[in-house]
Design an enzyme around this catalytic site. Structure first.
Site, short mmCIF file in Angstrom:
data_model
loop_
_atom_site.label_atom_id
_atom_site.label_comp_id
_atom_site.label_asym_id
_atom_site.label_seq_id
_atom_site.Cartn_x
_atom_site.Cartn_y
_atom_site.Cartn_z
N ASP A 159 79.71 -21.52 20.79
CA ASP A 159 80.76 -22.52 20.61
C ASP A 159 81.86 -22.01 19.69
O ASP A 159 83.05 -22.26 19.92
CB ASP A 159 80.16 -23.80 20.04
CG ASP A 159 79.02 -24.33 20.89
OD1 ASP A 159 79.30 -24.81 22.00
OD2 ASP A 159 77.86 -24.24 20.46
N HIS A 209 74.28 -27.35 18.66
CA HIS A 209 74.82 -26.69 19.86
C HIS A 209 74.74 -27.73 20.97
O HIS A 209 73.82 -27.76 21.77
CB HIS A 209 73.99 -25.45 20.20
CG HIS A 209 74.39 -24.81 21.51
ND1 HIS A 209 75.69 -24.47 21.80
CD2 HIS A 209 73.66 -24.48 22.60
CE1 HIS A 209 75.74 -23.94 23.01
NE2 HIS A 209 74.52 -23.94 23.52
#
Length: 324
Positions: A158, A185
């Site tokens: 990310d 996440h």
């Protein structure tokens, strides 16, 4: 900054890495690792041994150029591995969240992790299977390893996507963007806007110096694209594999080369008043694992968002581990 190739190759001579799971992520990781010259031996472990053998046969042709040994193995072949990467599990399907996978993949980890711990008691575990944070906590408990030797790939992917989006927006190379995604996440991930910077300047200051408007709506939109990137890719091609494989190799590199490099990965700890939960924060990676030496300086709004993220992960873990 990457370690010079000659130094990588000198480290690689005695390095063995095992990958559990010969699906798209596991095999792409094996290929990326092969081309990185970080390991002398790569072992691929999968319940479908015929498929794993086919992948190894194919990878071996690439290994001819990379000078590494690639083989199909059993859990006993994890012995002596510097790191064991777990990618095995049910894949996320269009419309599913990462948390939807938790019951099936937790059950799988109950079978996999004790086997790895038995045969490779000194290895470093790297968890890529989703939901990554919940399963990083599961791997920590099921292995009995010290906390620093159980690492989830977490928001490393990310963070890479976030920097890519910011770099594209501001017209600079993503390598020159310093910004992180922390927390889960998944859907409760947190972009740390208060610390994001370019050329040593916070984003608002950078915009002021450049004579452009700091556009909060554009920032919210790119944050959303970062959070939803995997969903869009899965909707279009059914899986994600190249990005996460590259990130897994980038996590391995400072471990193998003992580089003390800061990477945003998932690790069990106490965060924002929530105890014993795995989530991502910048960690120093070296040959002993992942270490959190300095607490990230968040503002009050970010601290509250991190608390919500940590609580969400903990509740999911407690439910699947039947601790409610």
């Amino acid at each position: 900054m990457s370690v010079p190739s000659t130094e990588i190759e000198s480290h690689a001579k005695s390095i063995k890495v095992a990958i559990v799971g010969a699906g798209s992520v596991g095999v792409t990781t094996a290929y990326a690792l092969l081309l990185s010259h970080l390991a002398a031996e790569i072992v691929l472990i999968d319940i479908d041994k015929n498929r794993a053998l086919g992948e190894v046969m194919d990878l071996s042709h690439a290994a001819h150029f990379a000078h590494a040994k690639v083989s199909v193995g059993e859990y006993e072949d994890c012995a002596g591995a510097t790191a064991v990467i777990i990618t095995a599990g049910v894949n996320q399907k269009p419309g599913q969240t990462r948390m939807d996978l938790v019951k099936t993949n937790y059950g799988l980890f109950e079978q996999i992790v004790p086997q790895i711990a038995k045969h490779a008691p000194n290895t470093i575990l790297i968890v890529a299977t989703n939901p990554c944070d919940v399963l990083t906590k599961a791997a920590y408990e099921l292995s009995g390893f010290p906390v620093q030797r159980v690492i989830g790939s977490g928001t490393a992917m990310d963070t890479t996507r976030f920097r890519h989006e910011l770099g594209k927006h501001y017209g600079v190379n993503p390598r020159n963007v310093h910004a992180v995604i922390v927390g889960e996440h998944g859907d409760s991930q947190l972009p740390v806007w208060s610390l994001a910077s370019i050329a040593g300047m916070r984003l608002e200051d950078y915009c002021k110096q450049k004579g452009i408007v700091y556009d909060e709506e554009a920032m919210d939109a790119l944050s959303k694209r970062t959070r939803e990137a995997a969903y869009e890719i899965i909707q279009r091609k059914g899986k994600t594999n190249y990005g996460v494989a590259s990130v897994l190799v980038s996590i391995l590199e400072p471990i193998i080369t003992n580089a003390d490099q800061l990477v945003t990965v998932s690790r069990v700890g106490d965060y924002a008043g929530v105890e014993g939960v795995a989530l991502s924060m910048p960690c120093k990676l070296n040959s002993k694992g992942a270490h959190q030496d300095v607490e990230l300086l968040l503002n009050e709004k970010e601290k509250e968002a991190l608390r919500r993220s940590a609580t969400s992960i903990k509740e999911c873990f407690d439910t699947v581990a039947k601790r409610e």
